[in-house]
Structure formats: C-alpha cells, structure tokens
Design an enzyme around this catalytic site. Sequence first.
Site, PDB file in Angstrom:
ATOM      1  N   ARG A 145      55.284  54.733  68.379  1.00  0.00           N
ATOM      2  CA  ARG A 145      54.550  56.004  68.391  1.00  0.00           C
ATOM      3  C   ARG A 145      53.302  56.005  67.504  1.00  0.00           C
ATOM      4  O   ARG A 145      52.763  57.062  67.194  1.00  0.00           O
ATOM      5  CB  ARG A 145      55.490  57.150  68.001  1.00  0.00           C
ATOM      6  N   LYS A 202      53.199  58.067  82.010  1.00  0.00           N
ATOM      7  CA  LYS A 202      54.621  57.910  81.693  1.00  0.00           C
ATOM      8  C   LYS A 202      55.143  59.103  80.908  1.00  0.00           C
ATOM      9  O   LYS A 202      54.409  59.635  80.095  1.00  0.00           O
ATOM     10  CB  LYS A 202      54.785  56.633  80.849  1.00  0.00           C
ATOM     11  N   THR A 203      56.322  59.524  81.111  1.00  0.00           N
ATOM     12  CA  THR A 203      57.152  60.387  80.252  1.00  0.00           C
ATOM     13  C   THR A 203      58.244  61.039  81.083  1.00  0.00           C
ATOM     14  O   THR A 203      57.974  61.603  82.155  1.00  0.00           O
ATOM     15  CB  THR A 203      56.394  61.492  79.471  1.00  0.00           C
TER      16      THR A 203
HETATM   17  P1  FBP Z   1      57.235  60.810  75.303  1.00  0.00           P
HETATM   18  O1  FBP Z   1      56.513  62.114  75.390  1.00  0.00           O
HETATM   19  O2  FBP Z   1      56.624  59.847  74.368  1.00  0.00           O
HETATM   20  O3  FBP Z   1      57.461  60.212  76.653  1.00  0.00           O
HETATM   21  O4  FBP Z   1      58.694  61.109  74.705  1.00  0.00           O
HETATM   22  C1  FBP Z   1      59.397  62.258  75.052  1.00  0.00           C
HETATM   23  C2  FBP Z   1      60.818  62.200  74.598  1.00  0.00           C
HETATM   24  O5  FBP Z   1      61.605  61.426  75.467  1.00  0.00           O
HETATM   25  C3  FBP Z   1      61.316  63.630  74.446  1.00  0.00           C
HETATM   26  O6  FBP Z   1      61.932  64.149  75.561  1.00  0.00           O
HETATM   27  C4  FBP Z   1      62.148  63.595  73.206  1.00  0.00           C
HETATM   28  O7  FBP Z   1      62.109  64.818  72.558  1.00  0.00           O
HETATM   29  C5  FBP Z   1      61.476  62.548  72.389  1.00  0.00           C
HETATM   30  O8  FBP Z   1      60.926  61.643  73.286  1.00  0.00           O
HETATM   31  C6  FBP Z   1      62.382  61.829  71.420  1.00  0.00           C
HETATM   32  O9  FBP Z   1      61.628  60.910  70.698  1.00  0.00           O
HETATM   33  P2  FBP Z   1      62.202  59.703  69.862  1.00  0.00           P
HETATM   34  O10 FBP Z   1      62.444  58.596  70.820  1.00  0.00           O
HETATM   35  O11 FBP Z   1      61.090  59.352  68.945  1.00  0.00           O
HETATM   36  O12 FBP Z   1      63.463  60.156  69.217  1.00  0.00           O
END
Ligand code: FBP
Length: 552
Positions: A145, A202-203
Amino acid sequence: MNISSLQKARYEYTPKLPGMLRNGISEICVKEGGATQSVADQEKIQALFPNTYGKSEITFQKGENTSEARTHKVGVILSGGQAPGGHNVICGLYDALKATNKENELYGFKGGPSGLLEDDYVIFDDAFIDEYRNTGGFDIIGSGRTKLETSEQFAVVAEVCKKHGITAVVIIGGDDSNTNAGVLAEYFAANNTGVQVIGCPKTIDGDLKNEDIECSFGFDTATKTYSEIIGNIQRDANSAKKYWHFVKVMGRSASHVALECALKTQPNICLVSEEVAEKKMSLSQIADYIADSVAKRAAKGMNFGVAIIPEGVVEFVPEFSVLIHEINELLAGSKADAFNALPTWADKYAFIEKGLTKESMEVFAILPEAIQQQLFLERDPHGNVQVSLIESEKLFSALVKDKLDARKAEGTYTGKFGALHHFLGYEGRCAFPSNFDADYCYSLGYNAFMLIQYGYNGYLSKVSNLSAPANEWVAGGMPITKMMNIERRHGEDKPVIKKALVELDGAPFKYFEAHRDEWAENTCFVYPGAIQYYGPAEVCDITTVTLALEQA
Ligand code: FBP
C-alpha cells in the site's frame, strides 16, 4: 510442489479474449475516437496534465497491426488489497508481450509500489508464469500500500526504468493507485523519459467504475464467494430456525459488495451505507429498522434471519462521524498520555464524559462497552480512531437487542433473539477467479500490452460490454485524465479518479428497494452455491447481478 486437482485443472483453462483480440497480434489495429475531457474541473485538470490531457479514446479492431516494431521491457506492479484475477492480468500481459516478440521482457516489481522504488524485481519466464495461470492471490510478486505520489518518488522510478531499459510500467490497482498512475504518466511525459504508464482497474470493493470502466476486477469472484457463504448461512438459519446472523462484508467506502450479495441471496436485511448517509439515519433509527424485521418475523413464528452489514457503514452515520471527530480531538497530542495513564475504565469513562459534547455523549452511551473501548484503545499511528476495526456487526446486533428488550418491557414484542456474527472479507480476496474474472483479467493484461505497443501513455486498460459473452467484449483504452475531477483530500485540492459509491437512483439499488420489504418479513432466501468453473455457460460464465441490472 503439492497442488490441488482444481489448481491443476485451472492451469489448463484458456481464458476467453474479446473477439477483436483473438486473431493474433498481427491483426489488431487501432481506432481512435475523439478527444476526451475530464468528467469535471476541465481547466484545472488540463493545467495539471498538459502532456496527457485530452487524448483520444482507443478501441481495438481486427485489421493490420501498424504499431512500430521495437523491443519492449515492461515493468508491472500489483497495488493495494488483493483481488481475484490479478495473476491473470500479469499472464495476459506476458502472453501478449511474448507473442509480439520473444525478446520482449516482463519485470515484476515485488511487494507493490515499493518494489519499484527499491528496484526489487523478478524477470518472468514461461515456467514462472505457468504456475500462476488462473489462480487467485497476488503472491506471484506480492502487493503493498505504499503510495507513489511525489516527484521524488517518480524520479527514483524513472532511474530504475532507465537502469533496466524499461519502456513501460503497468500499474494494477484501485482508484488511488490509478490516479497516481496518471500523475506518473504525466511526469514521464513532461520529463521526456519515453516510459509509458498503463493502469488496470482492480478492487473487490467495486468502487472503481464509471461511464468507461464497467467494473473493477475481483468484484465478481469476491461477491460470488461471499454470497455462497451467506446462502449457506441462510440455509442453516432456515434449518435451525433459532439465530439471527449479522454478516459484515468488506467494502470500506462503498456498499457495492453488500448490495450485490443481497441481490444474489435475498437476505432479510441489507444496510446500504450510501442510503444511511443520504437519509442521515442515526444508529437508533437503523437499529429500529432491523428490530422491525425481527419483530415481524417473530410474530410469524420465525425467530431467525440474516442481516448484511457493509464494512464502512458507521462512517456514513452522521452522528457517529461527529463522535469519531470529537474523540480524535479529545485525545490529540499529549492528551492521549493523560487518558492512557488513568487506571480504570470507570476513570476513563469519566474523562470521556467530560470531554465530549452532550450530543456525542448520547451516541457514545448507547454503544456496547466493547465497542466503546475499541474506539479508545485501537488507534492508528496518528492517534486517530480506526473506524475500519469497529465490529459493526456486533454493534448493530447489540443495539437491536436493546430495542427488542425495550419492546418486550412495553409488551409489544414476545419473540426470541439469538445473534451470531460473521465477517466476510479476506475469505473472498484470493479465491480462484471465476471464469468471468479469469477472462476479464487476462483480457485487461493482454489489452494493456496492445496499448503499450501502440505507444499510449496515461491510459487505463478498458474492456467493456461485459454482460455480453466474452467474444462480444470491446477492448481499448481510456485516458486516465478523462476520469478525474478535483477533490479536497487532506486539506488540499487534488486531481483524483472519482470513487464510485452506490447510486441510489441506479438500477441495482432500485431493484433492492422494490423487494426489500418482502425480504425483510418473509423468507425469500436464495442459495447461490459455490462458484462453478466447469459446466454450462449460464452456470459458469454469468457475471454479477449489479452489472446485469446496470446494463439491462
Ligand atoms: P483496495 O481498495 O486496495 O482494493 O482494498 C480494499 C479492501 O479489500 C477493503 O475491502 C478492505 O477494507 C481493505 O482492503 C482491507 O485492507 P488490508 O488488506 O490492508 O487489511
């Protein structure tokens, strides 16, 4: 290496490409559309992106490939949370790159954007890639991240690219990562580095979508995985007839995941954060809304049910946001030390009572003690409350219990209420990609290389017409600047890709709204079952209800 029989079978799966990409690299030509404009704040975005603003939309077609023949070294990163299909983006990119010229090379930078900054990479070959085809996860190179957003960082990336002779970088990420991809593309162009940048959407949260990007990859598989589990829970609830299940699903800023799961499974309750914000609902009103369903069902002898709660919902409750803000202020700087030094929770409670406004104290007071403590104990490195850690599924079941107890005392409710809690998040992010995500992701990666080959910079790989069979999908690219507007972030005006929240006048929400009263009172559960990878297309290849309703 021991692998499952499904993994072995998935290695053999051939992802489906859009028709226009199926004839071989030599027969893919470009059709350029008209110049584009950003969705808002055109003058400001144009001024910030003088080299990459206003470029044309691209569609690929069957025809003679007229791109300049040159050798490419491409770098790729995975950015942010895992999403099923990421490996296939890399496989599609690799296959297109090698099919064009065996001398082309693909560098995978490890651990997300930081891999690019630290020059930590692998060079892919066939054996490496073949182990990841059609599999879930981001473990091929890892993700991270770290944000790539400053000129200093861009200069480091430019140096790394120069060192290896890298001609293009592909960034696989969400709205923030692709915003940064657009800024990096502008930096590369302004500094004549000759390096191109292409993004891929992506997401699992589904909040990177707009008039050009029909959906982000991973949303399909993650919601199918959660819906399978919710369906199983519903069947258990309907068998045992003694529990209410509160199921929190991922989706920090938007409720697309919760809504899609509800459309697939027809639970009794699904909260939609965007509606909570729009109607300025209080915690008490939300609890009453759920308690009404519990009571109506209990009156029919059904002391069981299922409620879906989106991960980020509490942030959308206006009074709760104010409370969080006040707590952050209350413990700012050295005040946190004074608070932490207090010996008992009772002492701490008295400190809180003195520091919060009357309105926020009223909200705080109705929270279960475990949640109250969570707000004060689990704080991020800046000392702020970590809203994402709040167990909202437990919060709402506790508030509903209080409401039902009060109704019991008044004599208006006589049912039983036993609650169980679930959080579905990480379970879905690395599942084997559904056929849709396997095909979509492979196409995004393949297409990304076609954009590179034709020299485009600052584009998002775009594959559209996604509710039709893959053969009818349309492949091309859209300038990232077209998706941007100016938003206030951390006290500054920034150009960003707009995050897509659930639209309350959109077809998916409207469908849900039209049916939810019936679902709340009766048992209309649907059991979607597990993702199917082999079998009839109508079982294996259909995508989300959200997309079907949006494109109906
Ligand atoms: P992205 O927006 O980077 O795709 O991540 C979203 C997500 O999957 C969310 O739904 C969740 O709240 C978060 O990641 C959790 O993040 P981490 O993997 O850092 O715990």
